[in-house]
Design a protein around this motif. Structure first.
Motif, PDB file in Angstrom:
ATOM      1  N   ALA A  67       7.260  40.727 -16.048  1.00 15.55           N
ATOM      2  CA  ALA A  67       6.085  40.243 -15.325  1.00 15.55           C
ATOM      3  C   ALA A  67       6.386  40.070 -13.849  1.00 15.55           C
ATOM      4  N   SER A  68       7.380  40.768 -13.344  1.00 14.42           N
ATOM      5  CA  SER A  68       7.804  40.557 -11.961  1.00 14.42           C
ATOM      6  C   SER A  68       6.784  41.045 -10.945  1.00 14.42           C
ATOM      7  N   ASP A  69       5.974  42.059 -11.275  1.00 16.50           N
ATOM      8  CA  ASP A  69       5.020  42.575 -10.299  1.00 16.50           C
ATOM      9  C   ASP A  69       3.576  42.182 -10.610  1.00 16.50           C
ATOM     10  N   ILE A  70       3.362  41.311 -11.583  1.00 10.73           N
ATOM     11  CA  ILE A  70       2.021  40.833 -11.888  1.00 10.73           C
ATOM     12  C   ILE A  70       1.700  39.680 -10.947  1.00 10.73           C
ATOM     13  N   VAL A  71       0.555  39.772 -10.315  1.00  9.35           N
ATOM     14  CA  VAL A  71       0.145  38.775  -9.335  1.00  9.35           C
ATOM     15  C   VAL A  71      -1.051  38.019  -9.900  1.00  9.35           C
ATOM     16  N   SER A  72      -1.061  36.708  -9.720  1.00 15.98           N
ATOM     17  CA  SER A  72      -2.197  35.925 -10.187  1.00 15.98           C
ATOM     18  C   SER A  72      -3.398  36.191  -9.289  1.00 15.98           C
ATOM     19  N   LEU A  73      -4.573  35.855  -9.782  1.00 15.25           N
ATOM     20  CA  LEU A  73      -5.800  36.048  -9.019  1.00 15.25           C
ATOM     21  C   LEU A  73      -5.740  35.275  -7.706  1.00 15.25           C
ATOM     22  N   GLU A  74      -5.244  34.038  -7.762  1.00 17.91           N
ATOM     23  CA  GLU A  74      -5.156  33.220  -6.564  1.00 17.91           C
ATOM     24  C   GLU A  74      -4.212  33.838  -5.526  1.00 17.91           C
ATOM     25  N   GLN A  75      -3.071  34.344  -5.983  1.00 14.71           N
ATOM     26  CA  GLN A  75      -2.131  34.991  -5.066  1.00 14.71           C
ATOM     27  C   GLN A  75      -2.754  36.232  -4.438  1.00 14.71           C
ATOM     28  N   TRP A  76      -3.462  37.003  -5.244  1.00 13.73           N
ATOM     29  CA  TRP A  76      -4.079  38.231  -4.759  1.00 13.73           C
ATOM     30  C   TRP A  76      -5.131  37.911  -3.701  1.00 13.73           C
ATOM     31  N   LEU A  77      -5.970  36.891  -3.964  1.00 13.77           N
ATOM     32  CA  LEU A  77      -6.993  36.503  -2.998  1.00 13.77           C
ATOM     33  C   LEU A  77      -6.360  35.967  -1.717  1.00 13.77           C
ATOM     34  N   ASP A  78      -5.265  35.205  -1.843  1.00 15.00           N
ATOM     35  CA  ASP A  78      -4.556  34.718  -0.656  1.00 15.00           C
ATOM     36  C   ASP A  78      -4.029  35.871   0.185  1.00 15.00           C
ATOM     37  N   GLU A  79      -3.495  36.900  -0.469  1.00 10.11           N
ATOM     38  CA  GLU A  79      -2.990  38.065   0.258  1.00 10.11           C
ATOM     39  C   GLU A  79      -4.116  38.780   1.002  1.00 10.11           C
ATOM     40  N   ILE A  80      -5.270  38.895   0.366  1.00 13.46           N
ATOM     41  CA  ILE A  80      -6.415  39.549   1.014  1.00 13.46           C
ATOM     42  C   ILE A  80      -6.859  38.750   2.232  1.00 13.46           C
ATOM     43  N   GLU A  81      -6.967  37.432   2.072  1.00 11.01           N
ATOM     44  CA  GLU A  81      -7.363  36.588   3.199  1.00 11.01           C
ATOM     45  C   GLU A  81      -6.355  36.695   4.337  1.00 11.01           C
ATOM     46  N   ARG A  82      -5.079  36.707   4.009  1.00 12.41           N
ATOM     47  CA  ARG A  82      -4.039  36.821   5.032  1.00 12.41           C
ATOM     48  C   ARG A  82      -4.143  38.173   5.739  1.00 12.41           C
ATOM     49  N   ASP A  83      -4.358  39.227   4.978  1.00 12.85           N
ATOM     50  CA  ASP A  83      -4.479  40.563   5.577  1.00 12.85           C
ATOM     51  C   ASP A  83      -5.732  40.676   6.446  1.00 12.85           C
ATOM     52  N   ASN A  84      -6.844  40.133   5.989  1.00 12.47           N
ATOM     53  CA  ASN A  84      -8.083  40.181   6.754  1.00 12.47           C
ATOM     54  C   ASN A  84      -7.979  39.317   8.014  1.00 12.47           C
ATOM     55  N   GLY A  85      -7.293  38.222   7.936  1.00 10.10           N
ATOM     56  CA  GLY A  85      -7.104  37.355   9.096  1.00 10.10           C
ATOM     57  C   GLY A  85      -6.277  38.014  10.166  1.00 10.10           C
ATOM     58  N   SER A  86      -5.289  38.811   9.754  1.00  9.90           N
ATOM     59  CA  SER A  86      -4.433  39.474  10.738  1.00  9.90           C
ATOM     60  C   SER A  86      -5.169  40.620  11.428  1.00  9.90           C
ATOM     61  N   ASP A  87      -6.206  41.191  10.778  1.00  7.47           N
ATOM     62  CA  ASP A  87      -6.978  42.270  11.411  1.00  7.47           C
ATOM     63  C   ASP A  87      -7.889  41.749  12.511  1.00  7.47           C
ATOM     64  N   LYS A  88      -8.343  40.514  12.386  1.00  3.27           N
ATOM     65  CA  LYS A  88      -9.288  39.951  13.340  1.00  3.27           C
ATOM     66  C   LYS A  88      -8.610  39.372  14.575  1.00  3.27           C
ATOM     67  N   GLY A  89      -7.308  39.094  14.467  1.00  2.00           N
ATOM     68  CA  GLY A  89      -6.565  38.422  15.530  1.00  2.00           C
ATOM     69  C   GLY A  89      -6.413  39.215  16.743  1.00  2.00           C
TER      70      GLY A  89
END
Length: 84
Positions: free
Chosen positions: A62-84
């Motif tokens: 299960a090393s590469d399985i990501v929880s829903l919360e982790q996945w959403l956090d990654e998306i928010e982090r990626d989207n935040g870096s695009d707007k900066g």
């Protein structure tokens, strides 16, 4: 004979994203931008692919399985870096 692992939480998420995908696909073309349908559809497809992939694994690695919360956090982090 191996019995498949049953994960009601994952099955519920799969049903949820299948319904949301059908919703986004049903949005008329003149409203797709207002409803962010393209992004919603892509997100649903991505989540379904991830959930289906985790279903096909035998559960030992299960090393590469990501929880829903982790996945959403990654998306928010990626989207935040695009707007900066």
């Amino acid at each position: 004979m191996r019995v498949p692992a049953v994960d009601p939480k994952r099955d519920k998420l799969i049903r949820h994203f299948e319904k949301k995908l059908a919703y986004f696909q049903g949005i008329p073309s003149h409203r797709r931008e207002d409803e962010a349908a393209d992004e919603g559809e892509a997100t649903c497809r991505s989540m379904l692919a991830g959930l289906s992939a985790s279903r096909s694994k035998d559960g030992n690695d299960a090393s590469d399985i990501v929880s829903l919360e982790q996945w959403l956090d990654e998306i928010e982090r990626d989207n935040g870096s695009d707007k900066g």
